[in-house]
Scaffold this active site. Sequence first.
Site, PDB file in Angstrom:
ATOM      1  N   LYS A   1       0.854  -1.192   0.000  1.00 23.27           N
ATOM      2  CA  LYS A   1       0.000   0.000   0.000  1.00 23.27           C
ATOM      3  C   LYS A   1       0.887   1.238   0.000  1.00 23.27           C
ATOM      4  O   LYS A   1       1.500   1.568   1.013  1.00 23.27           O
ATOM      5  CB  LYS A   1      -0.941   0.045   1.207  1.00 23.27           C
ATOM      6  CG  LYS A   1      -2.062   1.101   1.009  1.00 23.27           C
ATOM      7  CD  LYS A   1      -2.592   1.676   2.302  1.00 23.27           C
ATOM      8  CE  LYS A   1      -1.781   2.831   2.807  1.00 23.27           C
ATOM      9  NZ  LYS A   1      -1.849   4.065   1.966  1.00 23.27           N
TER      10      LYS A   1
ATOM     11  N   GLU B   1      10.364   2.178  10.265  1.00 17.59           N
ATOM     12  CA  GLU B   1      11.316   3.279  10.116  1.00 17.59           C
ATOM     13  C   GLU B   1      10.496   4.551  10.216  1.00 17.59           C
ATOM     14  O   GLU B   1       9.709   4.872   9.322  1.00 17.59           O
ATOM     15  CB  GLU B   1      12.046   3.205   8.774  1.00 17.59           C
ATOM     16  CG  GLU B   1      13.076   4.314   8.624  1.00 17.59           C
ATOM     17  CD  GLU B   1      13.495   4.515   7.186  1.00 17.59           C
ATOM     18  OE1 GLU B   1      13.734   5.685   6.819  1.00 17.59           O
ATOM     19  OE2 GLU B   1      13.569   3.534   6.433  1.00 17.59           O
TER      20      GLU B   1
ATOM     21  N   CYS C   1      13.987  11.221   5.878  1.00 15.45           N
ATOM     22  CA  CYS C   1      13.972  10.780   7.279  1.00 15.45           C
ATOM     23  C   CYS C   1      15.329  10.943   7.936  1.00 15.45           C
ATOM     24  O   CYS C   1      15.416  11.174   9.147  1.00 15.45           O
ATOM     25  CB  CYS C   1      13.495   9.331   7.379  1.00 15.45           C
ATOM     26  SG  CYS C   1      14.506   8.162   6.471  1.00 15.45           S
TER      27      CYS C   1
ATOM     28  N   GLU D   1       9.574  17.131  14.301  1.00 13.16           N
ATOM     29  CA  GLU D   1      10.015  16.840  12.945  1.00 13.16           C
ATOM     30  C   GLU D   1       9.235  17.721  11.968  1.00 13.16           C
ATOM     31  O   GLU D   1       8.037  17.549  11.776  1.00 13.16           O
ATOM     32  CB  GLU D   1       9.804  15.364  12.609  1.00 13.16           C
ATOM     33  CG  GLU D   1      10.360  14.992  11.249  1.00 13.16           C
ATOM     34  CD  GLU D   1      10.174  13.527  10.922  1.00 13.16           C
ATOM     35  OE1 GLU D   1      11.086  12.935  10.333  1.00 13.16           O
ATOM     36  OE2 GLU D   1       9.103  12.975  11.240  1.00 13.16           O
TER      37      GLU D   1
END
Length: 517
Positions: A192, A267, A301, A398
């Site tokens: 997905k 992750e 990331c 973040e």
Amino acid sequence: MTQTLSPNHELAAQLRDSRLKAGLKHWIGGQWVDAQSGQTFEAHSPVDNSLLTTVASGDAADIDRAARAAHDAFQTWKAVSGAERRKILHRIADLIEKRAQEIAVLESVDTGQAIRFMKSAATRGAENFRFYADRAPGAQDGQSLPAPGFINYTLRQPIGPVGVITPWNTPFMLSTWKIAPALAAGCTVVHKPAEWSPVTATLLAEIMDEAGLPKGVHNLVHGFGESAGKALTEHPLIHAIAFVGETTTGSHIMRQGAETLKRVHFELGGKNPVVVFDDADLDKALDAVVFMIYSLNGERCTSSSRVLVQEGIYDEFTARIAERARNIRVGDPLDPETEVGPLVHPRHFDKVMGYFGKAREEGATIAAGGQRVGDSGNYVSPTLFTGARNDMAIAQEEIFGPVLTAIPFTDEAEALALANGVRYGLAGYLWTNDLTRAHRFAQGLEAGMIWVNSENVRHLPTPFGGVKSSGIGRDGGDYSFEFYMETKNIAVSLGTHKTARLGVGQAAPIAKETAEG
């Protein structure tokens, strides 16, 4: 006068007509199918937020069909030899390389990433498949563990059908990073992709089918996290979930998979520090700091989104960063000269823009950027915050855009405390010419990956992953097989050990205290 289109724009126009105009479908059991509900959603271009294509909107019914196809295909795929899987995965890599320009252009159109970086992202996708292709023949290898009277040996076997949920930043490369080891291990896949970047997942499915991957081994279901994603994480035929994305979503997935005891590999987010000591090679450090936050639109990331600079060089070093940030070329992602393109989606654009006001409210200085670029699209100027403290939102949260927060420190102890003083722990970067300090600091840094005197340079056999709120598990090399495979121990007796014998004689009397108790 008619404007001449660049080769990238010409190819993009062709691909819009030939690939995107008809819309994107699911790939289930070797067939392109609409959502069973008939529902679709729209994908838009981040350049101007115009309609790019329509996409089949999957739900539990589509996931169930895909999971059953993966389950059925697993019964034969798990028995395919590693040598044969190697051949198929190499053919996939060949086709990725053959269509690298098409992949790069579609990725730029879909995500807003600059074409200069997407060319290498497509190449890296091929490298991922080749790397795991060559490991497929040995994926099941284990150990010999002899013991007195026994021969023990281990082997690894594929865990079964797995769900792969990938993010919207560099989606093609990150999809290959998850799918290639799963296929090499002998697993089947239900993929997905993120709803904000669905385009190249379709191309990857085409490539794998053309390479001869058996029907049902890889399945693709588009959709939203709350519908298709949730159904995938809860489905009983899916044995594991590999997810790349935001930390809060990872928590949801863990809860959703608890009922069926799903194995998970996450992750997740990062607020990665790059620490610059005054004895570092400052020219090289400057290049690395600028590259690791402003490349890929800051939507990475492992980006070094906090720069911790020793006090004596703080003003000069941050002034140099600001100068470089102001000179970065922001514009059309299909232009080879562009260094930063538009952010992926208006919602993400609004999130990033919101931090400029927060920075001012908390007392930081916007030394560069801090504004949108142009009147349309999701363009944000490369930004540097100075005079920041570690307790500010811009230092803790973040942002995931071309935005860097600069914090001064006095000595090694303070630098380590600042670097570790966030909830995340994905990556860290350290610049110093003091060898003993480099080792000492790296060992004290709470992060899964650390680069000393370098930007992020990936070596595929090494472990990739984070600690704290940045993830669970490791990718890379055989570390990926530890997730996609089960380790089995087989103990074979040599016939020399004695087994205790029960029920061969008169039973011993029951002790009085036991009988009475």
